[in-house]
Design an enzyme around this catalytic site. Structure first.
Site, short mmCIF file in Angstrom:
data_model
loop_
_atom_site.label_atom_id
_atom_site.label_comp_id
_atom_site.label_asym_id
_atom_site.label_seq_id
_atom_site.Cartn_x
_atom_site.Cartn_y
_atom_site.Cartn_z
N ASP A 1 23.55 -24.21 10.54
CA ASP A 1 22.89 -23.15 9.78
C ASP A 1 21.38 -23.27 9.93
O ASP A 1 20.63 -22.38 9.53
CB ASP A 1 23.30 -23.16 8.32
CG ASP A 1 23.02 -24.47 7.60
OD1 ASP A 1 22.52 -25.41 8.24
OD2 ASP A 1 23.32 -24.55 6.40
N SER A 2 20.92 -24.33 10.60
CA SER A 2 19.52 -24.46 10.98
C SER A 2 19.07 -23.33 11.89
O SER A 2 17.87 -23.15 12.10
CB SER A 2 19.28 -25.81 11.66
OG SER A 2 20.23 -26.02 12.70
N ASP B 1 28.62 -24.80 10.97
CA ASP B 1 28.33 -24.95 9.54
C ASP B 1 28.89 -23.79 8.73
O ASP B 1 28.80 -22.63 9.15
CB ASP B 1 26.82 -25.00 9.31
CG ASP B 1 26.24 -26.38 9.50
OD1 ASP B 1 26.98 -27.36 9.42
OD2 ASP B 1 25.02 -26.47 9.75
N LYS C 1 31.67 -27.67 9.19
CA LYS C 1 30.91 -28.68 8.45
C LYS C 1 30.37 -28.07 7.17
O LYS C 1 29.93 -26.93 7.15
CB LYS C 1 29.74 -29.20 9.30
CG LYS C 1 28.91 -30.29 8.61
CD LYS C 1 27.92 -30.94 9.55
CE LYS C 1 26.72 -30.07 9.83
NZ LYS C 1 25.90 -29.81 8.62
N GLU D 1 28.24 -29.22 3.28
CA GLU D 1 27.39 -30.21 2.63
C GLU D 1 27.93 -30.56 1.25
O GLU D 1 28.44 -29.70 0.53
CB GLU D 1 25.96 -29.67 2.50
CG GLU D 1 25.31 -29.36 3.84
CD GLU D 1 23.91 -28.77 3.68
OE1 GLU D 1 23.32 -28.42 4.71
OE2 GLU D 1 23.42 -28.68 2.53
N GLU E 1 22.02 -37.62 6.74
CA GLU E 1 20.68 -37.12 7.04
C GLU E 1 19.65 -37.70 6.09
O GLU E 1 19.83 -37.67 4.86
CB GLU E 1 20.65 -35.60 6.98
CG GLU E 1 19.28 -35.02 7.32
CD GLU E 1 19.29 -33.51 7.52
OE1 GLU E 1 18.21 -32.96 7.79
OE2 GLU E 1 20.36 -32.90 7.40
#
Length: 244
Positions: A25-26, A64, A93, A95, A162
């Site tokens: 999502d970056s 993501d 993925k 978070e 991270e």
């Protein structure tokens, strides 16, 4: 593991032998110009995941789940996870720690492999008071380990760590039975990931955990300057670039 969002970077990384491509999502901040990943939408993720997945055969494609697509519970996580798989993702993925274990379990039970993401979690940047290393005190380190174990128990296949102190990341790597993938988490994780524009020196970002393995920003600027010069001087296009 490197991020990838498009056909050409994906194909180059496949040729280089990169085993895992992360459609992160970056993409919101590295490609679309947003200030943070929280602006990245599910539709963005579907578009860029499809672009990468259609372009390679060998690397594992991880995508993501965007902010807002899974926090509300397992039903939403599964629905959006299925859509990412249909777009081409082989792994999704998300978070968070123990609090998202039900979402992880629902995805895994449906046959969708999951990577977890602990430490600094960019989608929570506002509640974390910015880009800060996580797990520096004893309580934070213990919570990080507990969350990692909870994700493993829920069925996660790997865990991204991270901005975590190297010693804490090493301890988590030792205690969990699934691979850890570090980004700013020291040398003892099982694998490493970087945003490709940082890795290749295109973004200009020089965070402590980043090593630029090239200077694509400088090379691209030089190429564009040379192109402009030759067009203005009318040395390009020449006869060899023209048709009769």
């Amino acid at each position: 593991m490197l991020t990838s969002y498009d056909q050409f970077s994906a194909q180059v990384f496949e040729a280089a032998g990169i085993e895992v491509l992360l459609v992160g999502d970056s993409v919101g901040s590295t490609v679309l110009g947003h200030a943070s990943t929280t602006a990245t939408t599910h539709q963005d993720m579907l578009t860029f995941t499809g672009a990468v997945a259609r372009s390679v055969r060998r690397p594992l494609v991880v995508a993501d789940l965007a902010f807002g697509t899974y926090e509300t519970g397992p039903v939403d996580a599964l629905r959006h996870g299925v859509e990412l798989v249909r777009a081409g993702a082989e792994v999704v993925k998300l978070e968070g720690g123990a609090e998202i274990a039900p979402q992880v379990r629902a995805l895994v039970d449906a046959g969708i492999p999951v990577f977890g993401h602990l430490g600094f979690t960019p989608q929570s940047v506002n509640s974390l008071s910015g880009h800060r290393v996580q797990g520096r005190d004893d309580a934070g380190a213990e919570k990080l380990l507990a969350d990692a174990l909870a994700l493993e128990e829920a069925g996660a296949s790997a865990i991204v760590l991270e901005l975590v102190p190297a010693a804490v990341a090493a301890r988590v790597t030792e205690k969990v039975g699934v691979p850890t993938i570090g980004i700013g988490a020291g040398p003892d994780c099982d694998g490493q990931v970087l945003v490709w524009q940082d890795m290749a020196g295109l973004s200009g970002f020089h965070g402590r955990f980043v090593k630029a393995f090239a200077d694509l920003r400088g090379q691209l600027e030089q190429a564009a300057q040379q192109y402009r010069t030759e067009v203005r001087e009318r040395s390009y296009p020449g006869a060899e670039h023209s048709f009769e």
